[in-house]
Design a protein around this motif. Structure first.
Motif, PDB file in Angstrom:
ATOM      1  N   VAL A  85       4.462 -10.814   6.186  1.00 55.88           N
ATOM      2  CA  VAL A  85       4.935 -10.026   7.327  1.00 55.88           C
ATOM      3  C   VAL A  85       4.517 -10.684   8.646  1.00 55.88           C
ATOM      4  O   VAL A  85       5.288 -10.702   9.618  1.00 55.88           O
ATOM      5  CB  VAL A  85       4.398  -8.581   7.251  1.00 55.88           C
ATOM      6  CG1 VAL A  85       4.604  -7.849   8.577  1.00 55.88           C
ATOM      7  CG2 VAL A  85       5.080  -7.816   6.115  1.00 55.88           C
ATOM      8  N   PHE A 110       4.996   1.694   0.197  1.00 53.70           N
ATOM      9  CA  PHE A 110       5.682   0.503   0.718  1.00 53.70           C
ATOM     10  C   PHE A 110       6.270  -0.316  -0.433  1.00 53.70           C
ATOM     11  O   PHE A 110       5.728  -0.375  -1.521  1.00 53.70           O
ATOM     12  CB  PHE A 110       4.709  -0.392   1.472  1.00 53.70           C
ATOM     13  CG  PHE A 110       4.096   0.164   2.713  1.00 53.70           C
ATOM     14  CD1 PHE A 110       4.148   1.516   3.020  1.00 53.70           C
ATOM     15  CD2 PHE A 110       3.414  -0.668   3.605  1.00 53.70           C
ATOM     16  CE1 PHE A 110       3.556   2.014   4.182  1.00 53.70           C
ATOM     17  CE2 PHE A 110       2.825  -0.182   4.764  1.00 53.70           C
ATOM     18  CZ  PHE A 110       2.892   1.161   5.054  1.00 53.70           C
ATOM     19  N   HIS A 120       5.639  -5.510   1.880  1.00 58.22           N
ATOM     20  CA  HIS A 120       5.111  -5.643   3.237  1.00 58.22           C
ATOM     21  C   HIS A 120       3.769  -6.366   3.168  1.00 58.22           C
ATOM     22  O   HIS A 120       2.813  -6.005   3.871  1.00 58.22           O
ATOM     23  CB  HIS A 120       4.964  -4.277   3.921  1.00 58.22           C
ATOM     24  CG  HIS A 120       6.261  -3.728   4.443  1.00 58.22           C
ATOM     25  ND1 HIS A 120       6.380  -3.074   5.642  1.00 58.22           N
ATOM     26  CD2 HIS A 120       7.506  -3.742   3.929  1.00 58.22           C
ATOM     27  CE1 HIS A 120       7.642  -2.690   5.835  1.00 58.22           C
ATOM     28  NE2 HIS A 120       8.340  -3.079   4.803  1.00 58.22           N
ATOM     29  N   ALA A 121       3.710  -7.411   2.331  1.00 59.74           N
ATOM     30  CA  ALA A 121       2.466  -8.174   2.173  1.00 59.74           C
ATOM     31  C   ALA A 121       2.058  -8.791   3.515  1.00 59.74           C
ATOM     32  O   ALA A 121       2.901  -9.302   4.267  1.00 59.74           O
ATOM     33  CB  ALA A 121       2.642  -9.254   1.117  1.00 59.74           C
ATOM     34  N   THR A 122       0.767  -8.769   3.805  1.00 53.77           N
ATOM     35  CA  THR A 122       0.267  -8.997   5.158  1.00 53.77           C
ATOM     36  C   THR A 122       0.644 -10.343   5.779  1.00 53.77           C
ATOM     37  O   THR A 122       1.172 -10.386   6.897  1.00 53.77           O
ATOM     38  CB  THR A 122      -1.269  -8.859   5.185  1.00 53.77           C
ATOM     39  OG1 THR A 122      -1.622  -7.657   4.474  1.00 53.77           O
ATOM     40  CG2 THR A 122      -1.784  -8.771   6.601  1.00 53.77           C
ATOM     41  N   TYR A 123       0.361 -11.442   5.102  1.00 55.12           N
ATOM     42  CA  TYR A 123       0.617 -12.759   5.706  1.00 55.12           C
ATOM     43  C   TYR A 123       2.107 -13.069   5.758  1.00 55.12           C
ATOM     44  O   TYR A 123       2.590 -13.715   6.697  1.00 55.12           O
ATOM     45  CB  TYR A 123      -0.140 -13.862   4.963  1.00 55.12           C
ATOM     46  CG  TYR A 123      -1.623 -13.813   5.236  1.00 55.12           C
ATOM     47  CD1 TYR A 123      -2.182 -14.542   6.268  1.00 55.12           C
ATOM     48  CD2 TYR A 123      -2.468 -12.999   4.484  1.00 55.12           C
ATOM     49  CE1 TYR A 123      -3.542 -14.492   6.541  1.00 55.12           C
ATOM     50  CE2 TYR A 123      -3.830 -12.934   4.741  1.00 55.12           C
ATOM     51  CZ  TYR A 123      -4.360 -13.678   5.778  1.00 55.12           C
ATOM     52  OH  TYR A 123      -5.705 -13.605   6.045  1.00 55.12           O
ATOM     53  N   ILE A 147       0.863  -1.182   0.000  1.00 59.11           N
ATOM     54  CA  ILE A 147       0.000   0.000   0.000  1.00 59.11           C
ATOM     55  C   ILE A 147       0.901   1.234   0.000  1.00 59.11           C
ATOM     56  O   ILE A 147       2.064   1.166   0.367  1.00 59.11           O
ATOM     57  CB  ILE A 147      -0.956   0.033   1.209  1.00 59.11           C
ATOM     58  CG1 ILE A 147      -0.175  -0.018   2.529  1.00 59.11           C
ATOM     59  CG2 ILE A 147      -1.971  -1.084   1.142  1.00 59.11           C
ATOM     60  CD1 ILE A 147      -1.036   0.267   3.771  1.00 59.11           C
ATOM     61  N   HIS A 190      10.487  -7.891  10.115  1.00 54.07           N
ATOM     62  CA  HIS A 190      10.426  -6.931   9.036  1.00 54.07           C
ATOM     63  C   HIS A 190       9.468  -7.446   7.956  1.00 54.07           C
ATOM     64  O   HIS A 190       8.286  -7.164   8.009  1.00 54.07           O
ATOM     65  CB  HIS A 190      11.848  -6.678   8.513  1.00 54.07           C
ATOM     66  CG  HIS A 190      11.943  -5.596   7.491  1.00 54.07           C
ATOM     67  ND1 HIS A 190      13.132  -5.002   7.135  1.00 54.07           N
ATOM     68  CD2 HIS A 190      11.001  -5.013   6.714  1.00 54.07           C
ATOM     69  CE1 HIS A 190      12.903  -4.084   6.216  1.00 54.07           C
ATOM     70  NE2 HIS A 190      11.636  -4.078   5.947  1.00 54.07           N
TER      71      HIS A 190
END
Lengths: 232, 232, 232, 232
Positions: free
Chosen positions: B103, B28, B98-101, B25, B172
């Motif tokens: 990360v 990022f 920085h993809a959610t899963y 998003i 990270h």
């Protein structure tokens, strides 16, 4: 010589449906459509991205896995489709996806319990999870043996493929089928929804029971029974 | 003097792919594409939103982190990319998201276990999670040391970056790579899917086992082995 | 008499951003934008759906909650905004949402632990969750007291609103702020992402630790410190 | 003879809203709109996909379940709607969905606890989950008895359908209602959001308490009380 134009078109559209419904990414998954009169089926070519797929790319294969028409190599899962068509005479289409919640249950090596009427509207049993194959079968004719693993699972459990139109392969993912390719995709989408609902229900209440028999029968019968009154 | 127009275009399109695939998003993440003939790489400028990014904004940098072409400051993670290109000669593109899963597993400080064929279609190992760096390394040349942290992790575990095209940095997020920038993005997307499937499988069944070796080998080999038969 | 046209436009666009980013449904949420020169702020009218909102619907209010311009009733949360503007002189915009994961942590009555660099890129502390108010304060001047509840929480914990641009209200939901309304929306979106990542990380590994201090400082400083080198 | 054109149009648009809001897939779900002056209601035809639905397909039925106008068979859930309209005189529309989180709580056979102000903005009680029916009632006039199960649940618990505009049917899914069909869809969407927030809050903190009474009253009253000040 028969023309496969319509069969290819139906197969193409069903494959594009997999992608549009969010059941696959990139080149994952495949759908086939059978022509019983010629004992051949149309299937997605191997490793082609959905955005690049065209109706003329669809490959025609017979039940012995020989390519009858088409310039591309058929799906690497072709032999699984062939085995199912040869053994289960009443199915017209097969879909294989890597849809997230369906795969999660397969990776958990667990049947999806029948927990609600959404499930019972489509089948009266838990969605079976076939165990991973033995090392010998994996090292052998793998995709052919995958088909056998599925039909063995149904035989051992006494399940009827006409009433249970879907299965999970342990650690792999789902196969679904139906009267035609479009219905195979429909069952793949319903399976994903049922997989997600059962996951959430068990997270909320690990002791949540299966659906009672009377509700299973009622919901299945009103859609699929002799006196069905759902639909037009 | 070489023209970097095509390299910038490839880098631009790969970066826009990160955004289109929902892996980032705002500003990022970043993707780079290397030109081995000139030992330079193209990379996203720092802090620019994807909606405002244009091909001519892409910055050209050499392996010593010197800007060769471009008016904007390169990604703050540039030194990590440079280190990886310098040490791993067979990679053509790198993506950081920085993809959610992905990360979430990095924040859990855990390797992503190989639990299904979706994973084994792409790599034969758990996705490694490199530990957070020591305070000295963080306070020092941070982004350069981040690269070292990654190559150290692979060396210590005996992993081959050609066979394991992705890593998590503890607390990270993920880095992924491939033969070119597009494949680096592809591996980032696959990683996110694999991260999500493993998360859900373990929620459903905390005791769910890793994929058996025979299936790992079979699925990897049919796509990447000497006798691979997946794709065209 | 000042023209509020630009202030209304900025407020309108920030509100539409809430909706476009999926942080609200229907009439939920509200954003305001302050004009320090006139000690007034623009805010969303109460109970208007985003699809029907127009820039001229935005209401101008002063710090004593008096409507200065506009035909519609201002947001029911207006007094909370007014209190924050009056007490925190360096903020230019405020956003309130009912975004799902942010609300979930608020309903859990827990601070969101700082578990990764995504979080530390924006703030160096756990996102504070202010406790629900006493019954007396709820029955009294509720929305005014909501503002006091927020500033009390920051005062008691020794937090600086310039460094911690977001808060959760226990059992209610998040407020975020920034130098202008657009940044308040940006912080709301980042908060939702951080809330989701922390949720997933703790589900994967309930014992996952907070981010180490050296990484918190490093990531915050490279974006916000004196020698920041992120961005252009 | 009355013209049902406007009633059909309102019913059609509400049904299309179910689909647009992601609360149903394929042919799942149905919405009805009542005309109290003629004691008839408009309802979705059974088993028709939303993409193929047209306003003229909507069926008009009376409170004794007789089709008054329309060529298609009405929804299989028609008798449940008829019972609710006949018994609850102040409702103007009813919606039934298989929305994922609402169904998950129904499958968990649990009330959705009131845990936040998002919930209290719409109702002051936990969302009730009516138990599955007895086998006799299921085997009998099933959809009629489903209606009775709902009104019995409200009677036994002393709930007022005007203040609690939604219910879960154990192992099945939600029904919601309102002053008209559009508000019934609105309540279905709010229910799905509340179901998701409560699920996540309890996952984060299994001991998270219900919302305190003072906040329940405050939030409900500022929207629905005598001195309501929310909205225009």
């Amino acid at each position: 010589m028969p023309s496969y134009k319509e069969l290819k078109r139906a197969c193409y559209e069903a494959n594009m449906g997999l992608n549009a419904l969010g059941l696959v990414i990139y080149t994952f998954g495949n759908v086939s459509a059978v022509d019983r009169s010629t004992s051949t089926f149309a299937i997605k070519p191997s490793g082609v991205a959905y955005e690049q797929l065209a109706p003329e790319d669809i490959v025609i294969v017979d039940f012995e896995n020989q390519v009858v028409e088409g310039k591309l190599r058929p799906s690497s899962d072709t032999k699984t489709h062939a085995w199912l068509y040869k053994n289960w005479e009443d199915i017209g289409g097969i879909a294989h996806t890597h849809a997230t919640y369906s795969v999660a249950w397969a990776q958990a090596q667990m049947d999806i319990p029948i927990m609600g009427t959404t499930h019972a509207d489509h089948l009266t049993e838990d969605v079976p999870c076939a165990p991973p194959m033995s090392d010998e079968l994996i090292a052998g004719n793998y995709e052919h043996n995958t088909g056998i693993q599925i039909t063995d699972c149904f035989r051992e459990r006494g399940l009827d493929y006409r009433e249970v139109p879907m299965v999970l392969l342990g650690n792999h993912g789902p196969f679904a089928w139906g009267k035609d390719a479009a219905q195979a995709v429909y069952h793949s989408r319903v399976l994903e929804e049922v997989a997600r609902m059962a996951y959430l229900a068990r997270q909320i209440n690990p002791a949540a029971p299966r659906l009672k028999d009377a509700l299973i029968r009622k919901h299945y019968e009103r859609k699929h029974g002799q006196n069905a009154y759902y639909g037009q």
